[in-house]
Design a protein around this motif. Structure first.
Motif, PDB file in Angstrom:
ATOM      1  N   ARG A 162      -2.452   0.532 -10.298  1.00 61.67           N
ATOM      2  CA  ARG A 162      -2.765  -0.899 -10.477  1.00 61.67           C
ATOM      3  C   ARG A 162      -1.470  -1.705 -10.593  1.00 61.67           C
ATOM      4  N   ALA A 165       0.350  -1.933  -7.144  1.00 59.41           N
ATOM      5  CA  ALA A 165      -0.280  -2.893  -6.235  1.00 59.41           C
ATOM      6  C   ALA A 165       0.105  -4.322  -6.630  1.00 59.41           C
ATOM      7  N   GLN A 168       3.645  -4.971  -5.366  1.00 59.27           N
ATOM      8  CA  GLN A 168       3.758  -5.168  -3.912  1.00 59.27           C
ATOM      9  C   GLN A 168       3.129  -6.490  -3.467  1.00 59.27           C
ATOM     10  N   GLU A 169       2.134  -6.951  -4.205  1.00 62.95           N
ATOM     11  CA  GLU A 169       1.534  -8.263  -3.909  1.00 62.95           C
ATOM     12  C   GLU A 169       2.619  -9.334  -3.902  1.00 62.95           C
ATOM     13  N   GLN A 209      -5.562   2.292  -4.142  1.00 66.66           N
ATOM     14  CA  GLN A 209      -5.277   0.876  -4.434  1.00 66.66           C
ATOM     15  C   GLN A 209      -4.564   0.182  -3.276  1.00 66.66           C
ATOM     16  N   VAL A 211      -1.551   0.875  -1.940  1.00 66.59           N
ATOM     17  CA  VAL A 211      -0.096   0.729  -2.122  1.00 66.59           C
ATOM     18  C   VAL A 211       0.651   1.311  -0.918  1.00 66.59           C
TER      19      VAL A 211
END
Ligand code: 5MM
Length: 347
Positions: A162, A165, A168-169, A209, A211
């Motif tokens: 979590r 992710a 990387q967002e 997720q 990634v």
């Protein structure tokens, strides 16, 4: 998510001959390190010590970046330059520890779960504005009687995914750190088994997720006998078992792997990394799809802290110590370290 930015940053973190210095101790860990030398763990002492490390001349030749604690990312040199700026000017990438620490896992005595997902998106936005290019989250897995449980491994793996992710967002490279503690009397075989299961679970969760492996760095412990195990493995066995475990459980398209030192001596941490890279360079079954580098905390800082603690004016010597240790680890990333070089460390 900008895949180009992520993979470019991740590649730079593990560029040939470069590794990362971890100086992201939370206040409580920093206090433990300072207590050993009777240094008061005040905000100014933490700042002054981190300034010694961050401004060490020539460190940029061997280090691609440093991991900072929240407080440190907001601090400045005595001369008023933000630490993140100092690193960037020297061509290093500022990183930030974003987890909030490991807490007791409910209903699972002796096990820990890392927290910090609440509000992480907003914190990452701020860290990015402050200059962070990568972020680290550490999960702690303990080996003992009947542990680790699947609840601990799965819970931590899910949190790591979590967090990754969320990083990387915002085009921040996640440095995913599952640490299998060296404490205990377990054998190297047990460490292998737990590390393999942990890595399998972490990478399944990262995939779930969404990634991007090319924009992710794994920071992991080596496969070692527990500190109190009566049979201690030699350097060659640690290198072979660690490589075998990584090859079986880490996807080949991951950007890179860095190790934590986890309580090993400075020399052992360097020798193990070097042995792995020598094996990899020899090719054959040990050829690796990713660079293997370092992200040591204690195993790079220990000599420098000792010098600075004894004499706050000995900044030059402390800085030389951190640069020399980084240089030896840089050589180890290339499989070019020689234990004889330790003798030249005249500090
Ligand atoms: C430098 O210590 C880091 C933060 O630890 P705490 O949250 O306990 O204060 C730690 O995550 C560190 O980055 C890694 O464990 C690597 O450090 P070592 O000393 O094991 O190489």
């Amino acid at each position: 998510m900008n895949k180009d930015i992520l993979s470019k940053t991740a590649k730079a973190m593990v560029a040939p001959g470069k590794g990362i210095l971890a100086i992201d101790e939370s206040h409580s860990t920093c206090k433990k390190r300072f207590d050993a030398y009777n240094i008061e763990c005040t905000e100014e002492n933490r700042r002054a010590y981190r300034e010694v490390l961050i401004t060490a001349p020539g460190a940029e030749e061997f280090l691609s970046g440093m991991i900072l604690f929240d407080e440190t990312l907001r601090q400045k040199t005595k001369g008023g330059v933000a630490f993140a700026e100092v690193l960037k000017k020297k061509g290093m990438i500022p990183g930030i520890k974003v987890d909030k620490g490991a807490f007791d896992l409910a209903l699972h005595p002796g096990e820990k779960i890392t927290e910090g997902l609440d509000g992480l998106r907003e914190r990452l936005t701020e860290y990015k504005a402050l200059g962070a290019g990568f972020a680290k989250w550490r999960a702690v897995i303990t080996i003992g009687a009947g542990i680790p449980s699947m609840a601990c491994i799965y819970g931590n793996a899910h949190a790591l995914a979590r967090y990754a992710a969320l990083c990387q967002e915002q085009d921040i490279v996640p440095m995913v750190e599952p640490e299998i503690l060296i404490d205990g009397n377990h054998t190297i075989e047990k460490c292998y088994e737990v590390t393999a299961l942990t890595l399998k679970t972490v990478f399944a969760q990262l995939k779930e997720q969404g990634v991007l492996p090319e924009g992710t760095i794994l920071k992991v412990s080596m496969v070692l006998s527990g500190k109190a195990c009566p049979t201690q493995s030699d350097v060659e066995e640690v290198a072979l078992e660690t490589i075998r475990c990584l090859k079986e459980n880490v996807p080949p398209n991951l950007a890179g792997i860095v190790f934590l030192s986890g309580g090993q001596s400075d020399e052992k941490a360097t020798a193990h990394l070097d042995a792995m890279n020598k094996l990899a360079a020899a090719g054959g079954a040990n050829k690796l799809p990713w660079p293997l580098s370092f992200s040591y905390g204690r195993a790079i800082q220990s000599a420098a802290l000792q010098i600075w603690a004894k004499d706050r004016m000995a900044v030059d010597r402390a800085q030389k110590a951190v640069v020399m240790r980084s240089k030896l680890n840089s050589l180890a990333t290339l499989g070019k370290y020689d234990a004889a070089l330790e003798a030249n460390l005249s500090l």
